[in-house]
Scaffold this active site. Structure first.
Site, PDB file in Angstrom:
ATOM      1  CE  LYS A 105      13.159  18.012  30.937  1.00  0.00           C
ATOM      2  NZ  LYS A 105      14.027  16.457  31.246  1.00  0.00           N
TER       3      LYS A 105
ATOM      4  CG  ASP B 279      15.085  10.470  32.699  1.00  0.00           C
ATOM      5  OD1 ASP B 279      15.743  11.374  32.533  1.00  0.00           O
ATOM      6  OD2 ASP B 279      13.923  10.362  32.110  1.00  0.00           O
TER       7      ASP B 279
ATOM      8  CE1 TYR C  52      10.108  17.262  26.239  1.00  0.00           C
ATOM      9  CE2 TYR C  52       9.413  16.098  28.375  1.00  0.00           C
ATOM     10  CZ  TYR C  52      10.487  16.870  27.994  1.00  0.00           C
ATOM     11  OH  TYR C  52      11.758  16.747  28.303  1.00  0.00           O
TER      12      TYR C  52
END
Length: 267
Positions: free
Chosen positions: A176, A25, A145
């Site tokens: 993730k 991406d 994140y």
């Protein structure tokens, strides 16, 4: 939910329950960087190496679809920002679950930066997309994140395990997130998350160090990896993906996988 189960089997290995995902991406965030200029060739190489799935924007489905070669799962990324924007941490939705279904996707992904100034809106987006994915039987991978002015250590175990837990609480099927540096601390992340956790990569680095990171993450309970630049920017993406897959699916050591890589795939 049967649709989710069927589609998850297209992006995770049925026998091992683990996955090797190669995100591509980067064309939106960083532009046409090396490794994602020719999407057809890049996808073909990582598929030949044994990757279970790729992640990309709608352009990946439009311009990277191959009419031959090994099959590979498609996860369409719904979030975007660019490195040139005033706040690259501010991810906005640029695609929909229903359109991803129309494009033949096996899953979708959403990026959420915990601690960013725009965290509240990104959480709202994540929750709404999760509900839509439940409605349509679409697997959801959440990229979580710890990033922002209140984050002291983006790879700290307390920060990472909180970010991962948020995703599972809001309905993600796969999370993730960054590796915390060692198996024991990463086990706190996987133990505190209800769904499979895959470890993120980062900038292109040393082959053995990347394989050792994967080995440590798997020892810490990871369900696989989502590593892009170290794969598609490698001089031999097919061989490096094969090396990563050996660690993830075959439980080989990083040193064994690195030896296969040095031998050009002959071992």
């Amino acid at each position: 939910m049967r649709g989710k189960q069927i589609r998850l089997e297209r992006i995770m290995n049925r026998d091992t329950g683990a996955t090797v995902i190669v995100p591509m991406d980067h064309g939106v965030s960083s532009g046409p960087i090396a490794g994602v200029i020719d999407l057809d060739e890049s996808v073909n190489l990582v598929a030949q190496g044994g990757a279970n799935a790729v992640i990309g924007h709608i352009g990946l489905a439009m311009h990277g679809h191959r009419k031959g070669g090994p099959d590979i799962g498609l996860i369409l990324h719904l979030s975007a920002s660019t490195d040139m924007g005033p706040d690259p941490n501010n991810k906005v939705l640029v695609n929909t679950v229903t359109n991803a279904l129309k494009m033949g996707a096996d899953g979708v992904s959403v990026h959420c930066n915990i601690g960013a100034d725009s965290e509240a809106r990104m959480l709202e987006d994540l929750g709404r997309i999760a509900v839509e994915c439940m409605e349509w039987g679409m697997p959801l991978l959440a990229m979580m994140y710890p990033r922002g002015p209140n984050i002291i250590n983006e790879k700290g175990v307390d920060e990472v395990k909180h970010a991962a837990r948020v995703a599972s609480e809001l309905g993600a099927d796969i999370v993730k997130t960054p590796y915390t540096g060692d198996p024991d601390s990463f086990r706190e992340v996987t133990a505190g998350c209800h769904v499979p956790v895959v470890v993120a990569g980062g900038a292109r680095g040393d082959d053995l160090a990347t394989l050792q990171m994967i080995e440590g993450a798997m020892a810490g309970g990871a369900a696989g990896i989502s590593i892009g630049r170290n794969a598609f920017q490698h001089p031999h993406p097919d061989l490096f993906v094969r090396a990563m897959a050996q660690v993830v699916h075959e439980h080989r050591s990083a040193e064994e996988a690195a030896e296969m890589l040095r031998a050009g795939g002959r071992v």
